[in-house]
Design a protein around this motif. Structure first.
Motif, PDB file in Angstrom:
ATOM      1  N   LEU A  53       1.357  -0.943   0.088  1.00 54.03           N
ATOM      2  CA  LEU A  53       0.580  -0.188  -0.021  1.00 54.03           C
ATOM      3  C   LEU A  53       1.038   1.394   0.543  1.00 54.03           C
ATOM      4  CD1 LEU A  53      -2.888   0.187   0.620  1.00 54.03           C
ATOM      5  CD2 LEU A  53      -2.336   1.120   2.503  1.00 54.03           C
ATOM      6  N   SER A  54       2.077   1.113   0.833  1.00 52.70           N
ATOM      7  CA  SER A  54       2.434   2.079   0.920  1.00 52.70           C
ATOM      8  C   SER A  54       3.766   2.618  -0.735  1.00 52.70           C
ATOM      9  CB  SER A  54       3.467   1.810   1.519  1.00 52.70           C
ATOM     10  OG  SER A  54       3.663   1.966   2.710  1.00 52.70           O
ATOM     11  N   LEU A  59       4.669   6.759  -0.651  1.00 56.32           N
ATOM     12  CA  LEU A  59       5.534   6.927   0.247  1.00 56.32           C
ATOM     13  C   LEU A  59       6.692   5.621   0.250  1.00 56.32           C
ATOM     14  CD1 LEU A  59       2.134   6.493   2.117  1.00 56.32           C
ATOM     15  CD2 LEU A  59       3.591   8.618   2.435  1.00 56.32           C
ATOM     16  N   ARG A  86       1.296  12.641  -4.976  1.00 56.12           N
ATOM     17  CA  ARG A  86       0.162  11.995  -3.338  1.00 56.12           C
ATOM     18  C   ARG A  86      -0.768  13.177  -3.070  1.00 56.12           C
ATOM     19  NH1 ARG A  86       5.302  10.484  -0.654  1.00 56.12           N
ATOM     20  NH2 ARG A  86       5.423  12.577   0.335  1.00 56.12           N
ATOM     21  N   VAL A  87      -0.594  14.025  -2.894  1.00 56.17           N
ATOM     22  CA  VAL A  87      -1.541  15.064  -2.647  1.00 56.17           C
ATOM     23  C   VAL A  87      -3.067  15.174  -3.738  1.00 56.17           C
ATOM     24  CG1 VAL A  87      -0.640  17.301  -3.433  1.00 56.17           C
ATOM     25  CG2 VAL A  87      -2.388  17.372  -1.557  1.00 56.17           C
ATOM     26  N   PHE A  92      -5.523   9.404   1.624  1.00 54.28           N
ATOM     27  CA  PHE A  92      -5.151   8.469   2.618  1.00 54.28           C
ATOM     28  C   PHE A  92      -6.064   7.688   3.265  1.00 54.28           C
ATOM     29  CE2 PHE A  92      -1.588   9.222  -0.296  1.00 54.28           C
ATOM     30  CZ  PHE A  92      -0.761   7.364   0.305  1.00 54.28           C
ATOM     31  N   PHE A  94      -6.787   6.435   7.106  1.00 52.33           N
ATOM     32  CA  PHE A  94      -6.295   5.453   7.912  1.00 52.33           C
ATOM     33  C   PHE A  94      -6.071   4.548   8.451  1.00 52.33           C
ATOM     34  CE2 PHE A  94      -3.638   9.163   6.435  1.00 52.33           C
ATOM     35  CZ  PHE A  94      -2.074   8.378   5.387  1.00 52.33           C
ATOM     36  N   GLN A  95      -6.144   3.874   9.565  1.00 52.94           N
ATOM     37  CA  GLN A  95      -6.727   3.207  11.068  1.00 52.94           C
ATOM     38  C   GLN A  95      -6.666   3.626  11.948  1.00 52.94           C
ATOM     39  OE1 GLN A  95      -4.157  -0.330  11.558  1.00 52.94           O
ATOM     40  NE2 GLN A  95      -5.169  -1.412  13.572  1.00 52.94           N
ATOM     41  N   ASN A  98      -5.428   9.165  12.093  1.00 54.26           N
ATOM     42  CA  ASN A  98      -4.534  10.547  12.267  1.00 54.26           C
ATOM     43  C   ASN A  98      -4.977  11.725  11.631  1.00 54.26           C
ATOM     44  OD1 ASN A  98      -2.796   8.697  12.312  1.00 54.26           O
ATOM     45  ND2 ASN A  98      -2.062   7.714  10.274  1.00 54.26           N
ATOM     46  N   PRO A 112      -4.972  19.560   2.875  1.00 51.91           N
ATOM     47  CA  PRO A 112      -4.636  18.619   1.402  1.00 51.91           C
ATOM     48  C   PRO A 112      -4.975  19.644   0.801  1.00 51.91           C
ATOM     49  CG  PRO A 112      -6.668  16.701   2.510  1.00 51.91           C
ATOM     50  CD  PRO A 112      -6.622  18.809   3.460  1.00 51.91           C
ATOM     51  N   ARG A 159     -11.224  14.009   3.897  1.00 53.81           N
ATOM     52  CA  ARG A 159     -10.416  14.900   4.216  1.00 53.81           C
ATOM     53  C   ARG A 159      -9.380  14.026   2.701  1.00 53.81           C
ATOM     54  NH1 ARG A 159      -5.629  13.972   8.443  1.00 53.81           N
ATOM     55  NH2 ARG A 159      -5.404  11.663   7.845  1.00 53.81           N
ATOM     56  N   ASP A 171      -5.919   1.476   4.817  1.00 58.32           N
ATOM     57  CA  ASP A 171      -5.666   1.001   5.979  1.00 58.32           C
ATOM     58  C   ASP A 171      -6.084   0.621   6.860  1.00 58.32           C
ATOM     59  OD1 ASP A 171      -3.208  -0.555   6.380  1.00 58.32           O
ATOM     60  OD2 ASP A 171      -2.710   1.015   7.784  1.00 58.32           O
TER      61      ASP A 171
END
Lengths: 276, 369
Positions: A53-54, A59, A86-87, A92, A94-95, A98, A112, A159, A171
């Motif tokens: 995934l990264s 990333l 990325r942006v 993204f 996240f679990q 974040n 963002p 987001r 994730d």
């Protein structure tokens, strides 16, 4: 006509360490993911899911192989160009959500935009609308500490969507949620893929996500189990089942339908029209 | 981005408070030290500043009033008075000595002036008259108050009893005070009859003090002549030279404190926010953006510290002056500007440590629980 390819990985490998200590976290993975498709990547802990995934999220640089996102070969780009990829191209989720602890729900969603240089009053309105659509219209100015887990994850989804990326990487998006919130998040991801035509790649242990996934990729020791699992929906009972494990199948008006049991197939055969 | 930088900085109010107060106290320390020296300089220069006259004439080789001794025959005054450019000449006798009153010793500049030409005497009187008689003395009102003396009382100076005829104001300071006597009396006490220390020359309108100073030096080889602004400048330089090392050492200490406070605060903030910086990187921030956050936080703490520091310095100066009345503290706007620039530069420099830390943050941290 098949939807366009959003993610393509060829012979992707990632090796951590050197010599006899080297660990091949991702091993010659080949992957094509289309627009509007939901991919669930499953596998035991340490199988390389998050590493994969990264890499897909720009990333982490792979040791070998190449990755294309929206036709851009990100593995060729230098470090300075990756934040821009990325942006603008990837959202993204996240679990552990974040979210920025000092920023309100709305500010988290707007953040963002400031990175992509798209911060305008129109986009701020869009952020507000996104949150309202996700049922957070009355939580716009709440700090993350004052939101429930489900609400936090919805802010995180907003987001991820604010810059309108074609690819969403999630994730373990349901791992820290109760079953009701987890289900809500699943359905949101499903709608994002199917209604907004976003490509959603989810890494999870949560078997329930199979219900919304178009394909399940099984990762073991960094390698994808051949072909992956294509999930199909039984038109009679609505259950999602791996295509190759379907008990029965029938062709109606030139299209093949798969069933979880003979009983479902029988019901379908009697009067197919009522199931559409 | 800056909104996030500010909000995350304001979120931890204890840290912000420590940083701001630390910087503010560094500034207070520097400003008060500078202020005390500036005040002392002002006090020492008070006589020259408040005395009329375009030109100061003194013994050759002497170029200041304080920390110097000047003596020349007083007949030069009559000669200079005859020059066509000159309107008036005031002779003064000047020496450093100690006045012992009420069991206390007051180190002072003793000035003997010609009472008929009142202009070279005390510039502000609290009580009494400037017209000091032969056996009279004018002391500062604070000395009088501390020693419980009043007009008409007597004090002993160089073995002679002198009657207090007036009380002056603005003539008392930490470094020294001014005490005024009759010109002839001070000559007599000094055993320096017909000797003057300085002459203050008032020029006629339109005359150039510098040109006339040149003329005096050429015409009277035993004398030196300096215009009033030049004399004040050289006096100021001499005073600053005397205190500059102390100022430097204390300023360096204060700047180091400021540097450490800012660096420590912004560094701990960066360490605590490592995960958030990782998340920001993951969603697309460049390192330069993160540097900007750190720099912004560093500058914010410096600016808050500066604002509070300036207020505290003025408040502190006011309190100190009330407690220690002999002290004059001058906080000049130019000093504030100079020190503010230094502190802002320090805050930028101190951000370099957390910037390094932030540059090493791995965005993959966002995937960890």
């Amino acid at each position: 006509m098949k939807n366009s390819i959003v993610v393509e990985a060829n012979e992707l490998s990632k090796i951590f360490g050197e010599g006899h200590l080297a660990v091949r976290a991702v091993d010659r993975v080949n992957l094509k993911i289309h627009e509007g498709e939901i991919i669930l990547i499953m596998g035991p802990s340490g199988s390389g899911k998050t590493t994969l995934l990264s890499i897909l999220g720009a990333l982490l640089k792979p040791t070998d192989g190449k990755v294309e996102i929206n036709g851009i070969e990100i593995t060729k780009l230098n470090e300075g160009k990756l934040p821009g990829i990325r942006v603008n191209n990837i959202g993204f989720i996240f679990q552990s959500f974040n979210l920025l602890s000092s920023a309100s729900a709305l500010e988290n969603v707007v953040f963002p935009l400031s990175l992509s240089g798209k911060k305008s009053s129109a986009n701020r309105k869009r952020a507000r609308k996104l949150l309202e659509d996700l049922g957070l219209g009355n939580r716009l100015n709440y700090l993350p500490k004052n939101l429930s887990g489900g609400e936090k994850q919805r802010v995180s989804i907003a987001r991820a969507l604010i810059n309108d990326p074609r690819l969403i990487l999630a994730d373990e998006p349901t791992a820290n949620l109760d079953s009701k919130s987890g289900h809500e998040v699943m359905m949101l991801l499903h709608d994002i893929a199917k209604k907004q035509k976003k490509t959603v790649v989810i890494v999870s242990h949560d078997m329930r996500i199979m219900d919304i996934a178009d394909r399940v990729l099984q990762l073991e020791d960094g390698r994808l189990v051949e072909g992956g699992i294509f999930l199909v929906e039984d038109p009679v009972c609505g259950m999602r089942i791996p295509k190759e494990k379907a008990i029965a199948k029938s062709v109606f008006e030139g299209k093949t339908y798969y069933f979880c049991s003979k009983t479902c197939q029988e019901k379908f055969k009697k009067n197919p029209q009522i199931f559409f | 981005m800056f909104s996030y930088a500010l909000k995350s900085f304001l979120q931890d109010k204890t840290k912000l408070f420590i940083a701001v107060i630390g910087i503010a106290f560094s500034l207070v320390l520097i400003l008060l030290i500078y202020g005390i020296f500036k005040g002392t300089e002002e006090q020492v220069l008070a006589y020259i500043k408040n005395t009329r006259g375009d030109l100061w004439v003194m013994q050759k080789g002497v170029s200041t009033m304080h920390m110097s001794s000047s003596a020349f025959p007083e007949f030069y005054a009559a000669q200079i008075k005859k020059e066509k450019e000159v309107k008036e000449v005031y002779k003064i006798v000047y020496l450093n000595n100690v006045l012992k009153v009420g069991g206390k010793k007051y180190f002072a500049y003793f000035l003997g002036f010609e009472p008929a030409k009142k202009t070279s005497g005390p510039w502000k009187m609290a009580e009494g008259d400037k017209n000091v008689g032969l056996n009279e003395i004018i002391i500062d009102k604070k000395i009088a108050r501390e020693s419980k003396l009043k007009i008409g009382d007597s004090v002993k100076f160089m073995g002679q009893s002198l009657e207090i005829s007036g009380l002056s104001e603005e003539t008392y300071s930490l470094a020294s005070s001014y005490i005024f006597l009759n010109y002839r009396k001070l000559q007599e006490l000094f055993k320096a009859e017909k000797i003057a220390s300085y002459m203050i020359v008032d020029l006629r309108e339109g005359q150039n003090p510098r040109e006339f100073a040149k003329k005096i030096k050429q015409k009277y080889p035993d004398l030196n002549a300096i215009s009033k602004p030049k004399l004040m400048d050289s006096e100021g330089k001499m005073i600053r030279r005397m205190g500059i090392e102390t100022i430097r050492v204390l300023s360096v200490i204060a700047y180091i404190i400021g540097f450490l406070v800012i660096a420590f605060t912004v560094y701990t903030l960066a360490v605590e926010r490592t995960r958030e910086f990782g998340i920001i990187k993951a969603i697309g921030a460049r390192n330069t953006g993160l540097y900007a956050i750190v720099l912004f936080q560093s500058l914010t703490s410096a600016i808050f510290g500066l604002i509070i520091g300036v207020f505290l310095s003025y408040g502190g100066a006011y309190l100190i002056e009330r407690i220690a009345s002999e002290l004059l503290i001058i906080i000049a706007p130019s000093t504030i500007v100079r020190i503010s620039v230094a502190i802002v530069l320090i805050s930028i420099f101190s951000a370099s440590i957390p910037v390094y830390k932030v540059s090493k943050v791995d965005p993959l941290i966002a995937f960890r629980e």
